[in-house]
Every structure is written in C-alpha cells, then in structure tokens.
Design a protein around this motif. Structure first.
Motif, PDB file in Angstrom:
ATOM      1  N   GLN A  86       0.871  -1.268  -0.215  1.00  0.00           N
ATOM      2  CA  GLN A  86      -0.044  -0.023   0.217  1.00  0.00           C
ATOM      3  C   GLN A  86       0.826   1.381   0.054  1.00  0.00           C
ATOM      4  O   GLN A  86       0.197   2.438  -0.149  1.00  0.00           O
ATOM      5  CB  GLN A  86      -1.025  -0.109   1.351  1.00  0.00           C
ATOM      6  CG  GLN A  86      -1.934  -1.181   1.601  1.00  0.00           C
ATOM      7  CD  GLN A  86      -2.748  -1.427   0.035  1.00  0.00           C
ATOM      8  OE1 GLN A  86      -3.484  -0.524  -0.041  1.00  0.00           O
ATOM      9  NE2 GLN A  86      -2.644  -2.402  -0.689  1.00  0.00           N
ATOM     10  N   TYR A  87       2.224   1.123   0.190  1.00  0.00           N
ATOM     11  CA  TYR A  87       2.954   2.356   0.160  1.00  0.00           C
ATOM     12  C   TYR A  87       4.169   2.139  -0.853  1.00  0.00           C
ATOM     13  O   TYR A  87       4.600   1.185  -0.954  1.00  0.00           O
ATOM     14  CB  TYR A  87       3.571   2.720   1.609  1.00  0.00           C
ATOM     15  CG  TYR A  87       2.494   2.992   2.795  1.00  0.00           C
ATOM     16  CD1 TYR A  87       1.943   4.267   2.992  1.00  0.00           C
ATOM     17  CD2 TYR A  87       2.080   2.005   3.483  1.00  0.00           C
ATOM     18  CE1 TYR A  87       1.170   4.642   3.611  1.00  0.00           C
ATOM     19  CE2 TYR A  87       1.026   2.278   4.581  1.00  0.00           C
ATOM     20  CZ  TYR A  87       0.624   3.704   4.561  1.00  0.00           C
ATOM     21  OH  TYR A  87      -0.251   3.823   5.443  1.00  0.00           O
ATOM     22  N   GLY A  88       4.732   3.274  -1.283  1.00  0.00           N
ATOM     23  CA  GLY A  88       5.764   3.331  -2.217  1.00  0.00           C
ATOM     24  C   GLY A  88       5.242   3.431  -3.481  1.00  0.00           C
ATOM     25  O   GLY A  88       6.455   3.659  -4.479  1.00  0.00           O
ATOM     26  N   ASP A  89       4.116   4.223  -3.779  1.00  0.00           N
ATOM     27  CA  ASP A  89       3.679   4.389  -5.368  1.00  0.00           C
ATOM     28  C   ASP A  89       4.296   5.689  -5.708  1.00  0.00           C
ATOM     29  O   ASP A  89       4.181   5.997  -6.996  1.00  0.00           O
ATOM     30  CB  ASP A  89       2.288   4.550  -5.264  1.00  0.00           C
ATOM     31  CG  ASP A  89       1.472   5.188  -4.358  1.00  0.00           C
ATOM     32  OD1 ASP A  89       2.237   5.680  -3.463  1.00  0.00           O
ATOM     33  OD2 ASP A  89       0.227   5.548  -4.684  1.00  0.00           O
ATOM     34  N   GLU A  90       4.999   6.485  -4.967  1.00  0.00           N
ATOM     35  CA  GLU A  90       5.459   7.613  -5.293  1.00  0.00           C
ATOM     36  C   GLU A  90       7.238   7.611  -5.457  1.00  0.00           C
ATOM     37  O   GLU A  90       7.840   8.388  -4.991  1.00  0.00           O
ATOM     38  CB  GLU A  90       5.182   8.833  -4.371  1.00  0.00           C
ATOM     39  CG  GLU A  90       3.798   9.067  -4.435  1.00  0.00           C
ATOM     40  CD  GLU A  90       3.278  10.261  -3.768  1.00  0.00           C
ATOM     41  OE1 GLU A  90       4.030  10.940  -2.936  1.00  0.00           O
ATOM     42  OE2 GLU A  90       1.961  10.358  -3.532  1.00  0.00           O
ATOM     43  N   SER A  91       7.517   6.549  -6.085  1.00  0.00           N
ATOM     44  CA  SER A  91       9.015   6.276  -6.187  1.00  0.00           C
ATOM     45  C   SER A  91       9.653   7.186  -6.832  1.00  0.00           C
ATOM     46  O   SER A  91       9.237   7.890  -8.007  1.00  0.00           O
ATOM     47  CB  SER A  91       9.199   4.893  -6.683  1.00  0.00           C
ATOM     48  OG  SER A  91      10.483   4.479  -6.542  1.00  0.00           O
ATOM     49  N   HIS A  92      10.954   7.345  -6.399  1.00  0.00           N
ATOM     50  CA  HIS A  92      11.880   8.430  -7.068  1.00  0.00           C
ATOM     51  C   HIS A  92      12.762   7.565  -8.111  1.00  0.00           C
ATOM     52  O   HIS A  92      13.941   8.029  -8.272  1.00  0.00           O
ATOM     53  CB  HIS A  92      12.408   9.388  -6.310  1.00  0.00           C
ATOM     54  CG  HIS A  92      11.487  10.136  -5.373  1.00  0.00           C
ATOM     55  ND1 HIS A  92      11.159  10.069  -4.294  1.00  0.00           N
ATOM     56  CD2 HIS A  92      11.028  11.425  -5.904  1.00  0.00           C
ATOM     57  CE1 HIS A  92      10.335  11.038  -4.010  1.00  0.00           C
ATOM     58  NE2 HIS A  92      10.397  11.977  -4.653  1.00  0.00           N
ATOM     59  N   PHE A  93      12.492   6.353  -8.098  1.00  0.00           N
ATOM     60  CA  PHE A  93      13.609   5.526  -8.813  1.00  0.00           C
ATOM     61  C   PHE A  93      13.436   5.661 -10.284  1.00  0.00           C
ATOM     62  O   PHE A  93      14.193   4.829 -11.104  1.00  0.00           O
ATOM     63  CB  PHE A  93      13.208   4.262  -8.382  1.00  0.00           C
ATOM     64  CG  PHE A  93      13.633   3.721  -7.131  1.00  0.00           C
ATOM     65  CD1 PHE A  93      14.243   4.660  -5.998  1.00  0.00           C
ATOM     66  CD2 PHE A  93      13.448   2.438  -6.465  1.00  0.00           C
ATOM     67  CE1 PHE A  93      14.642   4.456  -4.840  1.00  0.00           C
ATOM     68  CE2 PHE A  93      13.689   2.166  -5.065  1.00  0.00           C
ATOM     69  CZ  PHE A  93      14.431   3.114  -4.361  1.00  0.00           C
ATOM     70  N   ASN A  94      12.758   6.388 -10.928  1.00  0.00           N
ATOM     71  CA  ASN A  94      12.352   6.452 -12.393  1.00  0.00           C
ATOM     72  C   ASN A  94      13.796   6.720 -13.256  1.00  0.00           C
ATOM     73  O   ASN A  94      14.096   5.900 -14.192  1.00  0.00           O
ATOM     74  CB  ASN A  94      11.405   7.427 -12.947  1.00  0.00           C
ATOM     75  CG  ASN A  94       9.947   7.278 -12.361  1.00  0.00           C
ATOM     76  OD1 ASN A  94       9.678   6.095 -12.244  1.00  0.00           O
ATOM     77  ND2 ASN A  94       9.037   7.827 -12.452  1.00  0.00           N
ATOM     78  N   HIS A  95      14.755   7.587 -12.860  1.00  0.00           N
ATOM     79  CA  HIS A  95      15.834   7.628 -13.148  1.00  0.00           C
ATOM     80  C   HIS A  95      16.854   6.791 -13.196  1.00  0.00           C
ATOM     81  O   HIS A  95      17.522   6.367 -13.856  1.00  0.00           O
ATOM     82  CB  HIS A  95      16.612   9.051 -12.640  1.00  0.00           C
ATOM     83  CG  HIS A  95      16.803   8.993 -11.352  1.00  0.00           C
ATOM     84  ND1 HIS A  95      15.823   9.260 -10.333  1.00  0.00           N
ATOM     85  CD2 HIS A  95      18.007   8.985 -10.746  1.00  0.00           C
ATOM     86  CE1 HIS A  95      16.600   9.094  -9.081  1.00  0.00           C
ATOM     87  NE2 HIS A  95      17.737   8.940  -9.366  1.00  0.00           N
ATOM     88  N   ILE A  96      16.756   5.872 -11.949  1.00  0.00           N
ATOM     89  CA  ILE A  96      17.392   4.770 -11.883  1.00  0.00           C
ATOM     90  C   ILE A  96      16.823   3.460 -12.953  1.00  0.00           C
ATOM     91  O   ILE A  96      17.862   3.002 -13.456  1.00  0.00           O
ATOM     92  CB  ILE A  96      17.125   4.195 -10.748  1.00  0.00           C
ATOM     93  CG1 ILE A  96      18.057   5.015  -9.734  1.00  0.00           C
ATOM     94  CG2 ILE A  96      17.829   2.722 -10.279  1.00  0.00           C
ATOM     95  CD1 ILE A  96      17.869   4.683  -8.014  1.00  0.00           C
ATOM     96  N   SER A  97      15.536   3.570 -13.320  1.00  0.00           N
ATOM     97  CA  SER A  97      15.084   2.679 -14.114  1.00  0.00           C
ATOM     98  C   SER A  97      15.712   3.013 -15.637  1.00  0.00           C
ATOM     99  O   SER A  97      16.060   2.281 -16.376  1.00  0.00           O
ATOM    100  CB  SER A  97      13.552   2.409 -14.258  1.00  0.00           C
ATOM    101  OG  SER A  97      13.256   1.991 -13.053  1.00  0.00           O
ATOM    102  N   LYS A  98      15.735   4.248 -15.950  1.00  0.00           N
ATOM    103  CA  LYS A  98      16.443   4.595 -17.192  1.00  0.00           C
ATOM    104  C   LYS A  98      18.032   4.416 -17.161  1.00  0.00           C
ATOM    105  O   LYS A  98      18.254   4.031 -18.235  1.00  0.00           O
ATOM    106  CB  LYS A  98      16.145   6.285 -17.192  1.00  0.00           C
ATOM    107  CG  LYS A  98      14.722   6.632 -17.548  1.00  0.00           C
ATOM    108  CD  LYS A  98      14.718   8.170 -17.573  1.00  0.00           C
ATOM    109  CE  LYS A  98      13.373   8.804 -17.615  1.00  0.00           C
ATOM    110  NZ  LYS A  98      13.101   9.981 -17.713  1.00  0.00           N
ATOM    111  N   LEU A  99      18.497   4.500 -16.225  1.00  0.00           N
ATOM    112  CA  LEU A  99      19.918   4.011 -16.070  1.00  0.00           C
ATOM    113  C   LEU A  99      19.895   2.620 -16.325  1.00  0.00           C
ATOM    114  O   LEU A  99      20.786   1.843 -17.303  1.00  0.00           O
ATOM    115  CB  LEU A  99      20.638   4.447 -14.821  1.00  0.00           C
ATOM    116  CG  LEU A  99      22.080   3.824 -14.320  1.00  0.00           C
ATOM    117  CD1 LEU A  99      23.064   4.903 -15.533  1.00  0.00           C
ATOM    118  CD2 LEU A  99      22.307   4.303 -12.987  1.00  0.00           C
TER     119      LEU A  99
END
Length: 184
Positions: A86-99
C-alpha cells in the motif's frame, strides 16, 4: 567497479533515502513490517514497495468483502506479494530505471545490483527509522521480481542479506505449510 555500477549506487543511495523518508512519514502511525524493492525479469525497472500491519489488515478486509480472500494462502499472498503493498507508489527510482534500461543486459549485473541494494539498506542508520516511529530491526527487506517465476528464489536470496536473521528465517518459511499445488 564499472561506471554503470558506481552511477547506480550513487543514484540508488540518494533515491532510497528520499523515498524511505517520504514513505515512513506517510506510514508514521502504522507499523512497517516489509520494505521491498521490485524489479522485472530483465532487471531494467526498480521501485520501492512498503507495507504495514495496519494497511495489510485494511487490504485483507477489503479483499474479503470482494470474496478475493478466503484462505490462509490468500492472506500470505497479500502479506508478501509486493504488488499488493500500500505504500511506495511515489517512487523516485524512475531515473534509476532509465539508467538500468540504458545499459546493455542489465540482468548480467543482477548480483552486483543486489549487493549494492543490500549494502545501502545495511548502512542506513536506525535513526532514520526511529525518527518516524519505526524500527529497522522489525522490518523485512527483500528484492522481488514482479513478472517472473524466479521471484521467490530472489526474495529468499536477498532477505538474508538485508534483514535481521530471526525475521529472515521466518520469511523463508512463509510458504512451508503449503503444497506445491497450493503455491501455484
């Protein structure tokens, strides 16, 4: 260490701490029991998923009302299935996924990426957790794959790298009393 792995560690360390703090703030009045890092079978995505005892209870109650939770197996799935967290849906990992996406065959780096994730979790100061009313010692940390039959194996391999031994041992037994047919 390759430049790619150095970049990954730098970005992951900063993003994890930012996401962790934001997530712990949202769950401040609840007891966090799991913090998972989700990826896919190619290891080109990464996201944070966190659950609390209270959010689990709410979710199970909602699923029971919809007749989607009628067994102990269902409840165990909702407890450990990171897509249900239920938590974590606002992850800042998008740029890591791009990497991860930009490197050829990110899966080839799986073991090194997991080692970096584990090291960052291990090095994360308990004070960050206590600041939000949580205890790092009471949280199960693991990596999972959302779209792969190897998810359980990865979860079992990684939980022991990041979690207090007693909690990791309990996690490893989470499906022990089910037959293979029930687990599928």
């Amino acid at each position: 260490m390759t430049d790619f792995l150095k970049q990954f560690e730098e970005h992951f360390r900063a993003s994890f701490l930012e996401d962790l703090k934001g997530t712990l703030e949202k769950a401040r009045d609840e007891r966090v029991y799991a913090c998972a890092f989700g990826t896919d079978s190619d290891f080109i995505t990464l996201f944070l998923a966190v659950n609390t005892e209270e959010s689990l209870a709410r979710h199970i109650a909602a699923m029971k009302k919809k007749d989607l939770c009628s067994s102990e197996e269902d409840e165990i799935y909702y407890r450990w299935g990171i897509s249900e967290y239920q938590y974590g849906d606002e992850s800042h990992f998008n740029h890591i996924s791009k990497l991860l996406y930009a490197v050829e065959n990110a899966y080839d780096y799986k073991d090194q990426l997991v080692a970096i994730i584990a090291r960052v979790v291990q090095e994360t100061d308990e004070a960050i957790f206590t600041q939000y009313g949580q205890s790092k010692e009471n949280i199960v940390f693991f990596v999972s794959m959302t779209d792969d039959e190897m998810a359980e194996e990865l979860e079992n391999e990684t939980v022991v790298l990041m979690t207090k031994p007693e909690l990791a041992a309990d996690f490893l037994k989470r499906y022990d009393h089910f037959t293979d047919d029930e687990r599928e």
